[in-house]
Every structure is written in structure tokens, then in C-alpha cells.
Design a protein around this motif. Structure first.
Motif, mmCIF file in Angstrom:
data_model
loop_
_atom_site.group_PDB
_atom_site.id
_atom_site.type_symbol
_atom_site.label_atom_id
_atom_site.label_comp_id
_atom_site.label_asym_id
_atom_site.label_seq_id
_atom_site.Cartn_x
_atom_site.Cartn_y
_atom_site.Cartn_z
ATOM 1 N N GLY A 104 0.809 -1.218 0.000
ATOM 2 C CA GLY A 104 0.000 0.000 0.000
ATOM 3 C C GLY A 104 0.835 1.256 0.000
ATOM 4 N N ARG A 105 1.659 1.434 -1.015
ATOM 5 C CA ARG A 105 2.615 2.548 -0.997
ATOM 6 C C ARG A 105 1.945 3.902 -1.159
ATOM 7 N NH1 ARG A 105 6.189 0.068 -5.609
ATOM 8 N NH2 ARG A 105 4.152 -0.851 -6.066
ATOM 9 N N TYR A 149 -7.879 7.279 -10.881
ATOM 10 C CA TYR A 149 -7.595 6.751 -9.546
ATOM 11 C C TYR A 149 -8.155 7.624 -8.434
ATOM 12 C CZ TYR A 149 -4.493 3.394 -11.766
ATOM 13 O OH TYR A 149 -3.995 2.379 -12.537
ATOM 14 N N GLY A 150 -8.930 8.623 -8.770
ATOM 15 C CA GLY A 150 -9.541 9.443 -7.733
ATOM 16 C C GLY A 150 -10.855 8.899 -7.228
ATOM 17 N N ALA A 185 4.293 5.226 -12.171
ATOM 18 C CA ALA A 185 2.847 5.045 -12.262
ATOM 19 C C ALA A 185 2.171 5.399 -10.944
ATOM 20 C CB ALA A 185 2.523 3.606 -12.654
ATOM 21 N N LEU A 186 2.806 5.065 -9.822
ATOM 22 C CA LEU A 186 2.253 5.427 -8.523
ATOM 23 C C LEU A 186 2.244 6.943 -8.335
ATOM 24 C CD1 LEU A 186 3.876 2.719 -6.225
ATOM 25 C CD2 LEU A 186 1.622 2.693 -7.292
ATOM 26 N N ALA A 191 -1.080 11.879 -8.019
ATOM 27 C CA ALA A 191 -1.480 13.186 -8.529
ATOM 28 C C ALA A 191 -2.980 13.245 -8.765
ATOM 29 C CB ALA A 191 -0.725 13.493 -9.821
ATOM 30 N N GLN A 192 -3.570 12.178 -9.285
ATOM 31 C CA GLN A 192 -5.011 12.158 -9.511
ATOM 32 C C GLN A 192 -5.779 12.202 -8.193
ATOM 33 O OE1 GLN A 192 -5.847 8.804 -12.198
ATOM 34 N NE2 GLN A 192 -5.980 10.308 -13.849
#
Length: 263
Positions: A104-105, A149-150, A185-186, A191-192
């Protein structure tokens, strides 16, 4: 299952296994074209017919039925529960070692500090970004779905304001194994999530109204190629903007009939 413009054999394999597959584009026909996970979830909610709806990520490994039954349990036994979030151990599998809870980074480095700062009521959620959750249809249809991803961050915040903390629950699903993304990618995912949180802060009046943060993320990756062998760093600019589908309850009359779309 929602087919979100897959380019492999996902839809065919799912149908062969007995799943009913619904096209994201069919369910959103006539609406602005959006991309990302949130839009696929919105399409799935539009297609589903039950009083309770469960969402489960399609990239889980060693999937077990309790991922569904565990999420539905609180909704079926407690009428006061409106939404259930799953949590679990997330091992990070490396080339030579395994971190039992290293998966869960983004949660630990960005999402949890952000939620603790502005929405401390949500600090008790073990996996705020978990892709496994369930809720009552009438409630889910009253919140917007953010693209990309938001979506999980927006859903938690919006449901907190809509139904209150006492109507939100979480269940321990044991261990979750899935593919891992690289650090760049993370970063885009983070950012999203930050842009999503900013939009909610603006709605509360906690961020400057009318100020649009940049949706372009600049990153750097190792360069070098046959054409440019001495290039040490390459600049990569990504559009990490997020959009929203309005609450489904406001859009029902504009959607195609489910069975026509599924066919």
C-alpha cells in the motif's frame, strides 16, 4: 463484469466462465466519453439490478468468494450500514523478497496523510484506496463517480458527507494479492488523488474557489537510446486530470436500457 475497452481476451474469458459482460461504452452511449476506472464503475452500477452492489477489482490473484460475501455481510445484517469498505494485508512481492504489508505505498505515503489532515473522521479506514467495496444502490446512485484513480477517495469523502461516518463500515478480507505498478505510475496515481481531494476542498470552501490546479505532471526517467546514447534523463509530462460522472440518479433517463446494452 464491465468491459472497460479491454484490448485482450478479458471479455471473452469472462463470458466463457459464465459472467455477464457489460460494455462501458454501451452503458454510457450518448454521454461524453470518459476514461478510467471510475467511469467503468459508474457503468457497472448503471447495469446492475440489485438493491446492494459490490465492486471488486478484476486483477486480484487467488480470488476467493469471501471477497464478495464479506463485503455484503454488514449490508445484509445491519440496516444502518450504507457502505462497506474492504481491507487486507497487501504483500509487496519483489525479485528476491516479500514485504508482508509493503503493497500500500500510495496509501501510506500520500492518501493517509492527506485524509488525516483534512478528513480526520476517515482516519480509521485501513485501506481507503481499496478497490473492493459494496453499498446500497440508492446511496451509490446519489454520489458522483470520479474518473481514474480518484474514484475511491472521492467516494469516501462524498459518502461521509452524504450519510455520515456511522453508516460506513469496513471488513477484514484477509490478504490481497495483485500486480504492482512501478514508482512513476504510482506518482501519476497520487497526482489524480490529490486533484480529487482539491476539488472536494473547494466545494467545502477550504481551497481558493475558481483556482484550477495544473493537471500536468512532470516526471523524469532514465534516458539513453541508440539515437541519443548520452541522454541521462528524459522529461515525461503526463495529463493526470480527472473528470466526474454526475450521480446516476440524475442521469437515469439518459441511459440505454440495460439488456439492450448488455446484448
Amino acid at each position: 463484469m464491465v468491459d472497460s475497452r479491454s484490448t485482450d481476451r478479458t471479455a471473452q474469458v469472462a463470458r466463457a466462465a459464465g459472467a455477464e459482460v457489460v460494455s462501458q461504452d454501451a452503458m454510457t452511449r450518448g454521454l461524453p466519453r470518459l476514461a478510467g476506472k471510475g467511469d467503468a464503475l459508474w457503468a457497472g452500477l448503471a447495469a446492475a439490478e440489485g438493491d446492494v452492489v459490490a465492486f471488486v477489482d478484476a486483477d486480484l490473484r487467488e480470488f476467493r468468494p469471501h471477497f464478495v460475501t464479506g463485503l455484503l455481510g454488514p449490508l445484509l445484517t445491519d440496516p444502518g450500514v450504507q457502505f462497506v469498505k474492504g481491507f487486507y494485508h497487501r504483500p509487496l512481492v519483489g525479485a528476491t523478497s516479500v514485504e508482508p504489508d509493503g503493497g500500500g505505498r500510495v496509501t501510506e505515503l500520500m492518501a493517509r496523510p492527506l485524509l488525516n489532515l483534512f478528513w480526520p473522521e476517515l482516519a480509521g479506514f485501513v485501506q481507503p484506496l481499496a478497490g473492493e467495496y459494496a453499498g446500497r444502490r440508492e446511496v451509490l446512485e446519489r454520489v458522483p463517480f470520479v474518473t481514474g484513480y480518484g474514484v475511491e477517495t472521492a467516494m469516501l469523502i462524498d459518502l461521509l458527507e452524504l450519510v455520515g461516518l456511522d453508516a460506513l463500515a469496513q471488513v477484514d478480507l484477509g490478504e490481497r494479492k495483485h500486480r504492482h505498478q512501478d514508482t512513476a505510475a504510482l506518482g501519476r496515481m497520487s497526482a489524480q488523488i490529490m486533484l480529487t481531494a482539491w476539488s472536494r476542498l473547494q466545494r467545502r470552501g477550504w481551497a481558493a474557489p475558481g483556482v484550477a490546479p495544473t493537471a500536468l505532471l512532470t516526471q523524469f526517467r532514465r534516458g539513453g537510446s541508440e539515437a541519443l546514447p548520452n541522454l541521462d534523463r528524459e522529461i515525461v509530462v503526463s495529463d493526470v486530470s480527472v473528470q466526474e460522472r454526475p450521480p446516476l440518479a440524475q442521469m437515469r433517463q439518459r441511459l440505454p436500457r440495460r439488456r439492450v446494452a448488455a446484448a
